[in-house]
Scaffold this motif. Structure first.
Motif, PDB file in Angstrom:
ATOM      1  N   VAL A 197      53.406  23.768  25.661  1.00 35.63           N
ATOM      2  CA  VAL A 197      53.584  24.424  24.355  1.00 35.63           C
ATOM      3  C   VAL A 197      52.457  25.582  24.142  1.00 35.63           C
ATOM      4  O   VAL A 197      52.757  26.423  23.219  1.00 35.63           O
ATOM      5  CB  VAL A 197      53.165  23.194  23.243  1.00 35.63           C
ATOM      6  N   MET A 198      51.500  25.564  24.856  1.00 35.62           N
ATOM      7  CA  MET A 198      50.660  26.807  24.633  1.00 35.62           C
ATOM      8  C   MET A 198      50.857  27.878  25.546  1.00 35.62           C
ATOM      9  O   MET A 198      50.527  28.935  25.310  1.00 35.62           O
ATOM     10  CB  MET A 198      49.197  26.231  24.957  1.00 35.62           C
ATOM     11  N   LEU A 199      51.679  27.529  26.645  1.00 32.06           N
ATOM     12  CA  LEU A 199      52.021  28.902  27.481  1.00 32.06           C
ATOM     13  C   LEU A 199      52.491  29.821  26.704  1.00 32.06           C
ATOM     14  O   LEU A 199      52.268  31.140  27.316  1.00 32.06           O
ATOM     15  CB  LEU A 199      52.743  28.417  28.665  1.00 32.06           C
ATOM     16  N   PRO A 200      53.482  29.939  25.999  1.00 27.37           N
ATOM     17  CA  PRO A 200      54.120  31.282  25.515  1.00 27.37           C
ATOM     18  C   PRO A 200      53.126  32.073  24.594  1.00 27.37           C
ATOM     19  O   PRO A 200      52.952  33.334  24.999  1.00 27.37           O
ATOM     20  CB  PRO A 200      55.146  30.539  24.385  1.00 27.37           C
ATOM     21  N   CYS A 201      52.315  31.473  24.032  1.00 24.63           N
ATOM     22  CA  CYS A 201      51.178  32.198  23.366  1.00 24.63           C
ATOM     23  C   CYS A 201      50.102  32.757  24.469  1.00 24.63           C
ATOM     24  O   CYS A 201      49.998  34.157  24.181  1.00 24.63           O
ATOM     25  CB  CYS A 201      50.111  31.387  22.518  1.00 24.63           C
ATOM     26  N   GLU A 202      50.011  32.165  25.482  1.00 22.38           N
ATOM     27  CA  GLU A 202      49.054  32.736  26.519  1.00 22.38           C
ATOM     28  C   GLU A 202      49.906  33.970  27.345  1.00 22.38           C
ATOM     29  O   GLU A 202      49.069  34.777  27.800  1.00 22.38           O
ATOM     30  CB  GLU A 202      48.759  31.605  27.478  1.00 22.38           C
ATOM     31  N   TYR A 203      51.051  33.707  27.430  1.00 23.32           N
ATOM     32  CA  TYR A 203      51.698  34.825  28.195  1.00 23.32           C
ATOM     33  C   TYR A 203      52.676  35.931  27.474  1.00 23.32           C
ATOM     34  O   TYR A 203      52.744  36.999  27.908  1.00 23.32           O
ATOM     35  CB  TYR A 203      52.840  34.217  29.365  1.00 23.32           C
ATOM     36  N   LEU A 204      53.149  35.395  26.543  1.00 24.40           N
ATOM     37  CA  LEU A 204      54.087  36.330  25.715  1.00 24.40           C
ATOM     38  C   LEU A 204      53.437  37.795  25.213  1.00 24.40           C
ATOM     39  O   LEU A 204      54.133  38.621  25.230  1.00 24.40           O
ATOM     40  CB  LEU A 204      54.796  35.726  24.548  1.00 24.40           C
ATOM     41  N   TRP A 205      52.467  37.301  24.559  1.00 24.34           N
ATOM     42  CA  TRP A 205      51.630  38.713  23.935  1.00 24.34           C
ATOM     43  C   TRP A 205      51.608  39.746  24.987  1.00 24.34           C
ATOM     44  O   TRP A 205      51.514  40.755  24.920  1.00 24.34           O
ATOM     45  CB  TRP A 205      50.447  38.272  23.440  1.00 24.34           C
ATOM     46  N   ASN A 206      50.757  39.048  26.292  1.00 23.76           N
ATOM     47  CA  ASN A 206      50.592  39.953  27.388  1.00 23.76           C
ATOM     48  C   ASN A 206      51.754  40.589  28.001  1.00 23.76           C
ATOM     49  O   ASN A 206      51.535  41.816  28.102  1.00 23.76           O
ATOM     50  CB  ASN A 206      49.988  39.033  28.428  1.00 23.76           C
ATOM     51  N   TYR A 235      48.235  32.386  33.863  1.00 25.19           N
ATOM     52  CA  TYR A 235      48.526  31.864  35.372  1.00 25.19           C
ATOM     53  C   TYR A 235      47.652  30.527  35.503  1.00 25.19           C
ATOM     54  O   TYR A 235      48.147  29.739  36.108  1.00 25.19           O
ATOM     55  CB  TYR A 235      47.887  32.921  36.388  1.00 25.19           C
ATOM     56  N   GLN A 236      46.377  30.340  34.982  1.00 21.40           N
ATOM     57  CA  GLN A 236      45.734  29.230  35.264  1.00 21.40           C
ATOM     58  C   GLN A 236      46.250  27.930  34.412  1.00 21.40           C
ATOM     59  O   GLN A 236      46.376  26.972  35.220  1.00 21.40           O
ATOM     60  CB  GLN A 236      44.182  29.395  34.706  1.00 21.40           C
ATOM     61  N   MET A 237      46.746  28.222  33.346  1.00 16.06           N
ATOM     62  CA  MET A 237      47.509  27.068  32.492  1.00 16.06           C
ATOM     63  C   MET A 237      49.003  26.889  33.205  1.00 16.06           C
ATOM     64  O   MET A 237      49.188  25.634  33.532  1.00 16.06           O
ATOM     65  CB  MET A 237      47.704  27.578  31.053  1.00 16.06           C
ATOM     66  N   ALA A 238      49.479  27.709  33.717  1.00 15.67           N
ATOM     67  CA  ALA A 238      50.824  27.575  34.571  1.00 15.67           C
ATOM     68  C   ALA A 238      50.550  26.656  35.705  1.00 15.67           C
ATOM     69  O   ALA A 238      51.184  25.792  36.197  1.00 15.67           O
ATOM     70  CB  ALA A 238      51.570  28.753  34.912  1.00 15.67           C
ATOM     71  N   MET A 281      48.065  24.444  35.968  1.00 16.04           N
ATOM     72  CA  MET A 281      47.882  23.196  35.273  1.00 16.04           C
ATOM     73  C   MET A 281      48.947  22.264  35.341  1.00 16.04           C
ATOM     74  O   MET A 281      49.104  21.355  35.746  1.00 16.04           O
ATOM     75  CB  MET A 281      46.885  23.034  34.390  1.00 16.04           C
ATOM     76  N   LEU A 282      49.966  23.244  34.787  1.00 18.47           N
ATOM     77  CA  LEU A 282      51.151  22.524  34.364  1.00 18.47           C
ATOM     78  C   LEU A 282      51.937  21.898  35.733  1.00 18.47           C
ATOM     79  O   LEU A 282      52.487  21.059  35.685  1.00 18.47           O
ATOM     80  CB  LEU A 282      51.989  23.403  33.403  1.00 18.47           C
ATOM     81  N   GLU A 283      51.918  22.858  36.692  1.00 22.86           N
ATOM     82  CA  GLU A 283      52.471  22.675  38.094  1.00 22.86           C
ATOM     83  C   GLU A 283      51.819  21.472  38.617  1.00 22.86           C
ATOM     84  O   GLU A 283      52.678  20.804  39.395  1.00 22.86           O
ATOM     85  CB  GLU A 283      52.309  23.871  38.690  1.00 22.86           C
ATOM     86  N   ARG A 284      50.604  21.350  38.462  1.00 14.82           N
ATOM     87  CA  ARG A 284      49.624  20.308  38.995  1.00 14.82           C
ATOM     88  C   ARG A 284      50.406  18.732  38.562  1.00 14.82           C
ATOM     89  O   ARG A 284      50.388  18.168  39.478  1.00 14.82           O
ATOM     90  CB  ARG A 284      48.215  20.550  38.849  1.00 14.82           C
ATOM     91  N   TYR A 285      50.816  18.975  37.217  1.00 17.69           N
ATOM     92  CA  TYR A 285      51.231  17.481  36.776  1.00 17.69           C
ATOM     93  C   TYR A 285      52.614  17.318  36.785  1.00 17.69           C
ATOM     94  O   TYR A 285      53.375  16.596  35.888  1.00 17.69           O
ATOM     95  CB  TYR A 285      50.703  17.300  35.396  1.00 17.69           C
ATOM     96  N   ARG A 286      53.640  18.314  37.479  1.00 22.98           N
ATOM     97  CA  ARG A 286      55.059  18.208  37.519  1.00 22.98           C
ATOM     98  C   ARG A 286      55.711  16.985  37.595  1.00 22.98           C
ATOM     99  O   ARG A 286      56.640  16.804  37.153  1.00 22.98           O
ATOM    100  CB  ARG A 286      55.314  19.478  38.385  1.00 22.98           C
ATOM    101  N   ASN A 287      55.321  16.233  38.714  1.00 26.38           N
ATOM    102  CA  ASN A 287      55.636  15.020  39.184  1.00 26.38           C
ATOM    103  C   ASN A 287      55.182  13.830  38.322  1.00 26.38           C
ATOM    104  O   ASN A 287      55.622  12.908  38.396  1.00 26.38           O
ATOM    105  CB  ASN A 287      55.515  14.839  40.667  1.00 26.38           C
ATOM    106  N   GLU A 302      61.913  21.939  27.261  1.00 25.62           N
ATOM    107  CA  GLU A 302      62.221  22.045  25.931  1.00 25.62           C
ATOM    108  C   GLU A 302      61.234  22.454  25.023  1.00 25.62           C
ATOM    109  O   GLU A 302      61.143  23.003  24.163  1.00 25.62           O
ATOM    110  CB  GLU A 302      62.641  20.709  25.626  1.00 25.62           C
ATOM    111  N   ILE A 303      59.933  21.875  25.421  1.00 24.83           N
ATOM    112  CA  ILE A 303      58.825  22.088  24.725  1.00 24.83           C
ATOM    113  C   ILE A 303      58.303  23.915  24.635  1.00 24.83           C
ATOM    114  O   ILE A 303      58.219  24.423  23.677  1.00 24.83           O
ATOM    115  CB  ILE A 303      57.625  21.283  25.180  1.00 24.83           C
ATOM    116  N   PHE A 304      58.452  24.285  25.839  1.00 29.11           N
ATOM    117  CA  PHE A 304      58.190  25.721  25.981  1.00 29.11           C
ATOM    118  C   PHE A 304      59.044  26.481  25.144  1.00 29.11           C
ATOM    119  O   PHE A 304      58.728  27.635  24.815  1.00 29.11           O
ATOM    120  CB  PHE A 304      58.229  25.771  27.508  1.00 29.11           C
ATOM    121  N   ARG A 305      60.490  26.038  25.673  1.00 28.05           N
ATOM    122  CA  ARG A 305      61.541  26.932  24.683  1.00 28.05           C
ATOM    123  C   ARG A 305      61.140  26.874  23.167  1.00 28.05           C
ATOM    124  O   ARG A 305      61.453  27.918  22.487  1.00 28.05           O
ATOM    125  CB  ARG A 305      62.951  26.343  25.019  1.00 28.05           C
TER     126      ARG A 305
END
Length: 206
Positions: free
Chosen positions: A119-128, A159-162, A164-170, A179-182
């Motif tokens: 849920v936080m990734l859009p703010c972290e990446y979209l503005w950039n 990138y760091q947050m992504a 972390m998300l990938e780390r918990y993917r499974n 859905e949350i990201f969208r």
């Protein structure tokens, strides 16, 4: 997740707000209003990281969220001066920003902690991403070039947050994370769409 939401990002880039940023004709009232609304969002985001950290999935997750909390605490001092906003309660939030912040708070408080990264990734990446798109044609002498320059570059935090998300993917539901990201991306779009729809109230001379 980003590629599946690229059309939303393009819609954000095409808003009147960012056309104004690029063409140097954005109403200063709209810029200032959004900055104050962003202050509300950032203070609430700090609270959301604190909430998510209370039920972190593991120690590394907790440490990352605590670091994000600390980062927001330091960054939010920016709003003290020049914007004269000390905390979220000092802002009258618009519906768009309040709904967005409330959604992040819900994810942080009630869902497994790694979903907060989605849920936080859009703010972290979209503005950039927007800034890096605008800089391709923006006039360096433009009125709002400082915003483009300040938000562009390499999105290390995203990138760091992504990662972390990938780390918990499974350990989480991938479809739910998407859905949350969208949903967060849609909230970003709504915030910028509303940013130029200002309502002025006429006051009487006293």
């Amino acid at each position: 997740m980003w590629n599946e939401c690229k059309s939303i990002a393009q819609d954000v880039l095409a808003t009147d707000y960012f056309k104004g940023i690029l063409n140097n004709n954005l109403d200063p009232n709209a810029y200032g209003s959004l900055m104050v609304q962003d202050a509300y969002y950032c203070f609430k985001a700090q609270d959301s990281y604190a909430a998510a950290a209370t039920h972190a999935m593991d120690e590394d997750c907790e440490k990352f969220m605590q670091a994000k909390f600390d980062s927001y605490a330091e960054y939010n001092k920016y709003y003290h001066n020049p914007w004269c906003v000390r905390e979220a309660s000092g802002v009258i939030p618009g519906n768009a920003i309040k709904t967005y912040a409330d959604y992040e708070a819900y994810v942080a408080q009630h869902l497994d902690s790694p979903y907060v990264f989605a849920v936080m990734l859009p703010c972290e990446y979209l503005w950039n991403w927007v800034a890096n798109e605008l800089v391709k044609t923006a006039d360096p002498k433009g009125l709002y070039y400082f915003w483009i320059e300040g938000n562009g570059g390499k999105p290390e935090g995203a990138y760091q947050m992504a990662a972390m998300l990938e780390r918990y993917r499974n350990r989480i539901d991938e479809a739910k994370a998407k859905e949350i990201f969208r949903t967060a991306m849609e909230h970003e779009k709504e915030v910028f769409t509303c940013a130029t729809k200002l309502k002025y109230q006429q006051t009487k001379n006293i």
